[in-house]
Design an enzyme around this catalytic site. Structure first.
Site, mmCIF file in Angstrom:
data_model
loop_
_atom_site.group_PDB
_atom_site.id
_atom_site.type_symbol
_atom_site.label_atom_id
_atom_site.label_comp_id
_atom_site.label_asym_id
_atom_site.label_seq_id
_atom_site.Cartn_x
_atom_site.Cartn_y
_atom_site.Cartn_z
ATOM 1 N N SER A 12 0.063 4.231 4.269
ATOM 2 C CA SER A 12 0.326 4.902 5.539
ATOM 3 C C SER A 12 1.757 5.371 5.612
ATOM 4 C CB SER A 12 0.080 3.932 6.706
ATOM 5 O OG SER A 12 -1.207 3.377 6.628
ATOM 6 N N ALA A 43 -0.257 -0.124 0.085
ATOM 7 C CA ALA A 43 0.819 0.548 -0.650
ATOM 8 C C ALA A 43 2.054 -0.348 -0.747
ATOM 9 C CB ALA A 43 1.161 1.870 0.027
ATOM 10 N N ASN A 44 2.359 -1.056 0.319
ATOM 11 C CA ASN A 44 3.518 -1.969 0.278
ATOM 12 C C ASN A 44 3.332 -3.014 -0.824
ATOM 13 O OD1 ASN A 44 4.635 -0.687 2.500
ATOM 14 N ND2 ASN A 44 3.988 -2.245 3.971
ATOM 15 N N GLU A 140 -6.765 -3.464 6.312
ATOM 16 C CA GLU A 140 -6.608 -2.150 6.936
ATOM 17 C C GLU A 140 -7.612 -1.156 6.344
ATOM 18 O OE1 GLU A 140 -2.002 -2.168 8.481
ATOM 19 O OE2 GLU A 140 -2.351 -1.428 6.453
ATOM 20 N N GLY A 213 6.095 -17.648 8.182
ATOM 21 C CA GLY A 213 7.339 -16.897 8.374
ATOM 22 C C GLY A 213 8.548 -17.616 7.813
ATOM 23 N N THR A 239 9.369 -6.299 8.769
ATOM 24 C CA THR A 239 8.181 -5.518 8.406
ATOM 25 C C THR A 239 7.999 -5.536 6.887
ATOM 26 O OG1 THR A 239 8.813 -4.031 10.208
ATOM 27 C CG2 THR A 239 7.010 -3.303 8.772
ATOM 28 N N ASP A 243 3.756 -8.588 2.913
ATOM 29 C CA ASP A 243 3.277 -7.819 1.756
ATOM 30 C C ASP A 243 4.049 -8.201 0.501
ATOM 31 O OD1 ASP A 243 1.477 -6.464 3.380
ATOM 32 O OD2 ASP A 243 2.984 -4.971 3.935
ATOM 33 N N ASN A 267 8.239 -16.741 -1.989
ATOM 34 C CA ASN A 267 9.140 -16.970 -0.846
ATOM 35 C C ASN A 267 10.491 -16.303 -1.070
ATOM 36 O OD1 ASN A 267 7.410 -18.455 0.727
ATOM 37 N ND2 ASN A 267 8.199 -20.453 0.089
HETATM 38 O O1 RIB Z 1 2.579 -5.151 6.607
HETATM 39 C C1 RIB Z 1 3.419 -4.165 7.078
HETATM 40 C C2 RIB Z 1 2.703 -2.877 7.265
HETATM 41 O O2 RIB Z 1 1.745 -3.040 8.267
HETATM 42 C C3 RIB Z 1 3.574 -1.728 7.691
HETATM 43 O O3 RIB Z 1 4.138 -1.023 6.625
HETATM 44 C C4 RIB Z 1 2.653 -0.888 8.530
HETATM 45 O O4 RIB Z 1 2.135 0.184 7.823
HETATM 46 C C5 RIB Z 1 1.557 -1.855 8.982
HETATM 47 O O5 RIB Z 1 0.314 -1.401 8.701
HETATM 48 NA NA NA Z 2 12.344 -4.661 4.677
#
Ligand code: RIB
Ligand code: NA
Length: 295
Positions: A12, A43-44, A140, A213, A239, A243, A267
């Site tokens: 995305s 993608a991440n 997703e 976290g 963010t 991932d 970690n």
């Molecule tokens: O996990 C983080 C991702 O979740 C972000 O890059 C965003 O696209 C959301 O979908």
């Molecule tokens: Na970052």
């Protein structure tokens, strides 16, 4: 040898507004900045795994728009194979609408082309999946796709890592077929119910890893429940931390590292990722993680 990892999932564009204050319903506030950066959980994870040295194939869909072109170019620039990333006619790329405020993010995801990552679509990559050392997937994409990926991987004996994010209940058969599942605390509650978490960890020992976290990651190693602590850092943007954790864990496990060592590696990678802006901003190289693990 580099492990081969296939990532089935979303790609995305993240539309990020930075603001001091998060608006309440009906309220308008003035923000500080607007950025567009590549994101999407699939993608991440692909980019993070590639930076950590794996041979990574993305299986996903983008829209027939400029975001789609940017998303694909970004994957390529990070060394991810995009043979199975296709533009969908008359569809828009997935977008994530992110507000960074008060030290945390809130996100609305519009799936767009990511909904076209269907069971039939991933079958085009069946040979690749069969020959991968490990496959990763998140939520997703449609639930049927997760179900089908779990079936294929278990048929071929390829380990599947399911990152059950965003939260959605996971069918029993999928839970049985996956090798690793990595909910955060909120997702774990949706999957297993709050008070039963310790029980779930025990039942799914060596499979269920609950990420907490800044605290670390909780799992059951067959003898006892363990918390592998994370590394303290000054976070700029959390963010994509999950991932990065998933990708690093996948790479380490695919390389044959033990569980405890893989979790420490993951970690460390995740803690470095939060020091840069954007989901992929702080994702570390292999060298950076190894450096960070030195005593
Ligand atoms: O996990 C983080 C991702 O979740 C972000 O890059 C965003 O696209 C959301 O979908
Ligand atoms: Na970052």
């Amino acid at each position: 040898k580099k492990p081969t990892i296939a990532v089935i999932g979303s790609s995305s564009m993240d539309l990020v507004v930075s603001s001091d204050k998060r608006p309440q319903a009906g309220e308008t506030v003035l923000g500080k900045a607007f950025d567009t950066v590549p994101g999407g959980k699939g993608a991440n994870q692909a980019v993070a795994a590639a930076r950590l040295g794996a041979d990574v194939y993305m299986i996903g869909c983008v829209g027939e728009d400029t975001y789609g072109e940017e998303i694909t170019a970004n994957l390529k620039n990070n060394g991810v194979h995009t043979d199975y990333v296709e533009p969908v006619t008359h569809e828009r790329s997935g977008t994530a609408h992110i507000i960074l405020a008060e030290g945390d993010n809130s996100i609305v995801v519009v799936k767009g082309a990511n909904d076209h990552v269907t069971p039939q679509y991933i079958e085009k990559a069946e040979e690749l999946l069969k020959n991968s050392d490990l496959v990763m997937i998140q939520q997703e994409v449609p639930e049927e796709t997760v179900v089908h990926a779990a079936e294929l991987c278990s048929r071929y004996g390829v380990p599947l890592l399911l990152n059950p994010a965003p939260a959605r209940p996971v069918p029993e058969e999928v839970l049985a077929q996956v090798s690793y599942i990595t909910p955060n605390e909120h997702e774990a509650e949706v999957l297993f119910g709050g008070p039963a978490l310790s029980e779930a960890l025990k039942v799914h020992q060596n499979k269920l890893f609950i990420t907490e976290g800044a605290a670390g990651v909780r799992w059951h190693n067959g003898r006892e429940e363990v918390l592998v602590p994370s590394f303290p850092v000054q976070a700029v943007d959390t963010t994509g931390a999950g991932d990065t954790f998933n990708a690093a864990f996948a790479v380490a496990v695919a390389e044959g590292k033990g569980m405890e060592e893989s979790l420490r590696f993951a970690n460390r990678a995740a803690s470095l990722s939060v020091t840069g802006f954007g989901a992929q901003g702080g994702m570390p190289s292999r060298e950076a993680v190894e450096e960070g693990l030195k005593p």
